[in-house]
Design an enzyme around this catalytic site. Sequence first.
Site, short mmCIF file in Angstrom:
data_model
loop_
_atom_site.label_atom_id
_atom_site.label_comp_id
_atom_site.label_asym_id
_atom_site.label_seq_id
_atom_site.Cartn_x
_atom_site.Cartn_y
_atom_site.Cartn_z
N ASP A 105 0.48 -1.03 0.02
CA ASP A 105 0.48 0.00 0.17
C ASP A 105 1.08 1.25 -0.10
O ASP A 105 2.18 1.11 0.53
CB ASP A 105 -0.99 -0.39 1.54
CG ASP A 105 -2.22 -0.70 1.64
OD1 ASP A 105 -1.95 -1.81 0.57
OD2 ASP A 105 -2.34 -1.37 2.79
N1 URA Z 1 -1.60 -5.73 4.33
C1 URA Z 1 -1.65 -5.07 3.87
O1 URA Z 1 -2.77 -4.53 4.78
N2 URA Z 1 -1.16 -3.78 3.23
C2 URA Z 1 0.19 -3.93 2.30
O2 URA Z 1 0.44 -2.89 2.20
C3 URA Z 1 0.16 -4.98 2.55
C4 URA Z 1 -0.32 -6.61 3.29
#
Ligand code: URA
Length: 237
Positions: A105
Amino acid sequence: MQIRLQKFLSEAGIASRRKAEILIMAGKVEVNGKIVTELGTKIDTEKDVVYYNHKKVEKKQKLIYIMLHKPEGYVTTVKDQFQRPTVLDLLKTVKERVYPVGRLDYDTSGLLLLTNDGALTYRLTHPKHNIEKTYEAKLFGTPSEADILQFRKGVLIDGKKTQPAKLEILEKGEKYCTVRIIIQEGRNRQVRKMCQAIKHPVAQLKRVGTGTLYLKNLEKGKYRYLTEKEIQYLKKL
Ligand code: URA
């Protein structure tokens, strides 16, 4: 050599095999001057001439494998509709066109692999492979034993239970705690949603490991090339 068109495109570093299939179906790929939308199409890499987006696709380039310590505030897509910085902005000194293996993310930091080896990307991101991913997170509050058990049994997110996951408390504080979380799937915002589901939302999230590859002391924003041993490990997964 005769190979499938999507394999040729992914090996040439155009996109992952799955994305290459989409490009083919979308009519973006020409073989010997004709648009091909048939997924089973095989080409002769010695004779046939393939164009993608009106540019000739050259056979295999040198394959490179990179580990990046992604900072928060970067997207893992190659282009962003909101013009936010992308992880490729951190690889300006890499001349090959590489693609992220999976995603992190915008607000997550940590280990991100990038490569132009489409075949490996395809394998590593395929749901059936289930490579363990290790995260360190700062959570609001401190999960109870029951919450930890819930992780082990699987947590319901978006109407579907996750596979068993591990949650271990590393440090407790007044308002927050630090935990290690290990998951195998790669569902959208999975760790955040799982923590939300046990009512201990994520304040900060960092991926520290993929399989047996760890960030260790790689500084935030920096990258390094994988060693031959690490590459072989990923190929054998
Ligand atoms: N889980 C999440 O919530 N975000 C990420 O970036 C990776 C795994």
